[in-house]
Design an enzyme around this catalytic site. Sequence first.
Site, PDB file in Angstrom:
ATOM      1  N   CYS A  78       0.878  -1.528   0.224  1.00 33.55           N
ATOM      2  CA  CYS A  78      -0.219  -0.042   0.021  1.00 33.55           C
ATOM      3  C   CYS A  78       0.959   0.964   0.230  1.00 33.55           C
ATOM      4  O   CYS A  78       1.568   1.541  -1.417  1.00 33.55           O
ATOM      5  CB  CYS A  78      -0.963  -0.302   1.118  1.00 33.55           C
ATOM      6  SG  CYS A  78      -2.876   1.231   0.902  1.00 33.55           S
ATOM      7  N   HIS A 171      -3.365  -5.398   1.457  1.00 33.61           N
ATOM      8  CA  HIS A 171      -2.228  -5.654   2.820  1.00 33.61           C
ATOM      9  C   HIS A 171      -2.454  -7.108   2.537  1.00 33.61           C
ATOM     10  O   HIS A 171      -3.195  -8.075   3.089  1.00 33.61           O
ATOM     11  CB  HIS A 171      -3.687  -5.152   3.472  1.00 33.61           C
ATOM     12  CG  HIS A 171      -3.658  -4.017   3.694  1.00 33.61           C
ATOM     13  ND1 HIS A 171      -1.812  -2.977   4.238  1.00 33.61           N
ATOM     14  CD2 HIS A 171      -3.668  -2.635   3.211  1.00 33.61           C
ATOM     15  CE1 HIS A 171      -1.801  -2.134   3.931  1.00 33.61           C
ATOM     16  NE2 HIS A 171      -2.842  -1.017   3.699  1.00 33.61           N
ATOM     17  N   GLU A 173      -1.061  -8.693   5.356  1.00 33.20           N
ATOM     18  CA  GLU A 173      -0.578  -8.276   6.682  1.00 33.20           C
ATOM     19  C   GLU A 173      -1.527  -8.664   7.230  1.00 33.20           C
ATOM     20  O   GLU A 173      -1.814  -8.893   8.594  1.00 33.20           O
ATOM     21  CB  GLU A 173       0.124  -7.319   7.144  1.00 33.20           C
ATOM     22  CG  GLU A 173       0.257  -5.899   7.481  1.00 33.20           C
ATOM     23  CD  GLU A 173      -0.077  -4.989   6.160  1.00 33.20           C
ATOM     24  OE1 GLU A 173       0.466  -5.949   5.090  1.00 33.20           O
ATOM     25  OE2 GLU A 173      -0.750  -4.304   6.023  1.00 33.20           O
TER      26      GLU A 173
END
Lengths: 213, 295
Positions: A78, A171, A173
Amino acid sequence: MKIGVLAVQGAFAEHLRVLRGIGVDAVEVRLPADLDGISGLILPGGESTTMRKLIHRWGLHQPILDLAASGAPLFGTCAGMILLAREIAGGEEPVFPLLDVTVERNAFGRQLDSFEADVAVPILGDGPVHGVFIRAPVIERVGPDVDVLARLDDGRVVAVHERNVLATAFHPELAGETRFHRLVATMAAEHDDPGEGSGRRPHPTRRTARPAS
Amino acid sequence: MTVETSTWVTKKGLAQMLKGGVIMDVVTPDQAKIAEDAGAVAVMALERVPSDIRAAGGVARMSDPTMIIGIMEAVSIPVMAKARIGHFVEAQVLEALGVDYIDESEVLTPADEENHIDKHAFKVPFVCGSRNLGEALRRISEGAAMMRTKGEAGTGNIVEAVRHIRTVNAEIRRLQGMREDELFVAAKELHAPLDLVRGVAAEGKLPVVNFVAGGIATPADAALAMQLGAEGVFVGSGIFKSEDPARMANAIVQATTHFDNPKVIAEVSTGLGAAMRGIALEQIPEGERLAVRGW
């Protein structure tokens, strides 16, 4: 082998958690000295305008470029992808111009347009990646040496790879996804100890080719 | 490809992206630009900063949409705006304007003395204030995707914010030491849903990002909040009521990043000019304290 996560601002704790979860030693990077001894660096999501200022203010810019030049892997998610782009639509100065792409910030609109969608990423295997896109950027232009790793259904590019640099608009994560981090860890391990065929240094037992007589 | 917008993950995810950052109160597009240039991760658009609301008295409401739109056009970072507690129509208006986060805020005059807004009913995520764990979990059960301490806004006095972040974190640590069968009673005492209480006991943190707000006026205040466990800070009157707002804003950003590095905090605190003039808590009559609004 240790991987750093740029921790000046943003969702760095989430990346540290994924790395530690797959057994990788991970450290926070706020000052140049924190880069000592790391074999790869993750640039997390956050606000790119804020991160850009903190990178310059604390002298992280050149040391991170040097790390990239040494061949260590860099992975941006991002805002991290914006930091790695050679060109930012609208004319903002690039930060680390390592990926030959043009990114558009907030390409999908405001927070109301943030979304989740499964994205096919063939190099990671058959299972799709669950993509979380938050005020996400998109890649508008891809240079000739850049591999496109993922596109949305409408063809827009959301993940790329060029030499030792990886970037995603989404993302991993935040989605319990570890495959990108495993890939970065593998690249970092190869950077630390390149085996035969890596081309970075000759293997002790490899014979150099002789010209035909 | 199935595309889902305004999910719980994207709502609380935006707050995760703001972590380690400073969200600044601004009242004009020019101030918003100053905040963005100083490194703010987001701005809170409002008509008057809390210290002016406090001075003006009367009823404080949602800001004029013209001003909010002007600020949204001026900056590329997220823009938040405040609605009154329980005033779901103000929240509907803010959602229609397309703001990135709504703060259901005790700084404005409450519109409902019993009910908060049903925040699940909105596509835009909400941030709410709390003074303790029970209050935080009640707001989260109503759909808040981000929390902040209340502090005592507009005072330049961090004492209440310190009390609130210490209280929330102490209550979390207490839950972590409990047996499963003790969590039922804890949930009852906290007046909070059992599943949220169980989650906090297991994870050792709130299920959403928690910032400190209310009374931060210096870089050291911001670093204190961070060392006490804040995931980021809101600064209201502290910036634009200081002598040199651009420098103060920048210094607070640096101190929030390097919160555990006293050398950096010393460096950025040097030669900043005067911070906002503060108010001691004892000087504020009970009836004029903002933190007691909401429950």
